[in-house]
Design a protein around this motif. Structure first.
Motif, PDB file in Angstrom:
ATOM      1  N   ILE A  38       0.831  -1.202   0.000  1.00  0.00           N
ATOM      2  CA  ILE A  38       0.000   0.000   0.000  1.00  0.00           C
ATOM      3  C   ILE A  38       0.868   1.255   0.000  1.00  0.00           C
ATOM      4  CG2 ILE A  38      -1.629   1.341   1.401  1.00  0.00           C
ATOM      5  CD1 ILE A  38      -2.926  -1.400   2.121  1.00  0.00           C
ATOM      6  N   VAL A  82      -1.800  -4.771  -5.316  1.00  0.00           N
ATOM      7  CA  VAL A  82      -2.677  -3.866  -4.583  1.00  0.00           C
ATOM      8  C   VAL A  82      -3.598  -3.152  -5.564  1.00  0.00           C
ATOM      9  CG1 VAL A  82      -2.736  -1.813  -3.100  1.00  0.00           C
ATOM     10  CG2 VAL A  82      -0.885  -3.481  -2.829  1.00  0.00           C
ATOM     11  N   ILE A  96      -5.815  -6.978  -1.642  1.00  0.00           N
ATOM     12  CA  ILE A  96      -4.417  -7.398  -1.606  1.00  0.00           C
ATOM     13  C   ILE A  96      -4.316  -8.824  -2.138  1.00  0.00           C
ATOM     14  CG2 ILE A  96      -2.393  -7.794  -0.126  1.00  0.00           C
ATOM     15  CD1 ILE A  96      -3.353  -4.879  -0.057  1.00  0.00           C
TER      16      ILE A  96
END
Length: 143
Positions: A38, A82, A96
């Motif tokens: 992230i 992601v 994810i």
């Protein structure tokens, strides 16, 4: 969930300290791997779209879920995939996928709330951020 479902990924090599004596990654490290993914997603987003309209605010994690399919081992080269699966009024959900080559090891979701940095109260996600995400994901804005 397939790798082709994602526009963004970053590599991560499993380090010795992340594995148990049998060489298998301890389950708690996968949340850290998702966080690396992230962080790199946001870094790449800012490189392509410097003005996302979120200065003076931040995103705070409020929910995490990981599902384990297969273990990673010491020295494996992983790909952390992601994407933003959903953008609400003040929240967003990341999807994810952690892979070793073509093998899916872990799936997950992490929900963040957009909030004022001083009050930590939720606030609406700006349209400029939504536009940046839509362009970055190379699709219509997630709903």
């Amino acid at each position: 969930m397939q790798q082709s479902d994602f526009q963004f990924s970053c590599p991560l090599r499993v380090r010795w300290a992340e594995a148990d004596p049998q060489g298998i990654v301890f389950n708690g490290h996968y949340l850290g791997y998702a966080d690396v993914g992230i962080t790199e997603y946001f870094r790449a987003l800012r490189q392509e779209h410097p003005d996302t309209g979120v200065s003076g605010s931040d995103f705070f994690a409020v929910r995490t879920l990981l599902e384990y399919q297969a273990p990673a081992c010491f020295d494996d080269l992983l790909q952390i995939h992601v994407r933003i699966a959903r953008l609400g009024n003040s929240s967003m959900q990341f999807a994810i996928g952690i892979y070793r080559e073509q093998e899916l090891l872990v799936t997950g979701e992490i929900v963040y709330v957009h909030a004022d940095m001083t009050t930590r109260r939720p606030q609406a996600i700006p349209q400029s951020f939504r536009d940046a995400i839509a362009a970055f994901e190379k699709s219509d804005a997630p709903s």
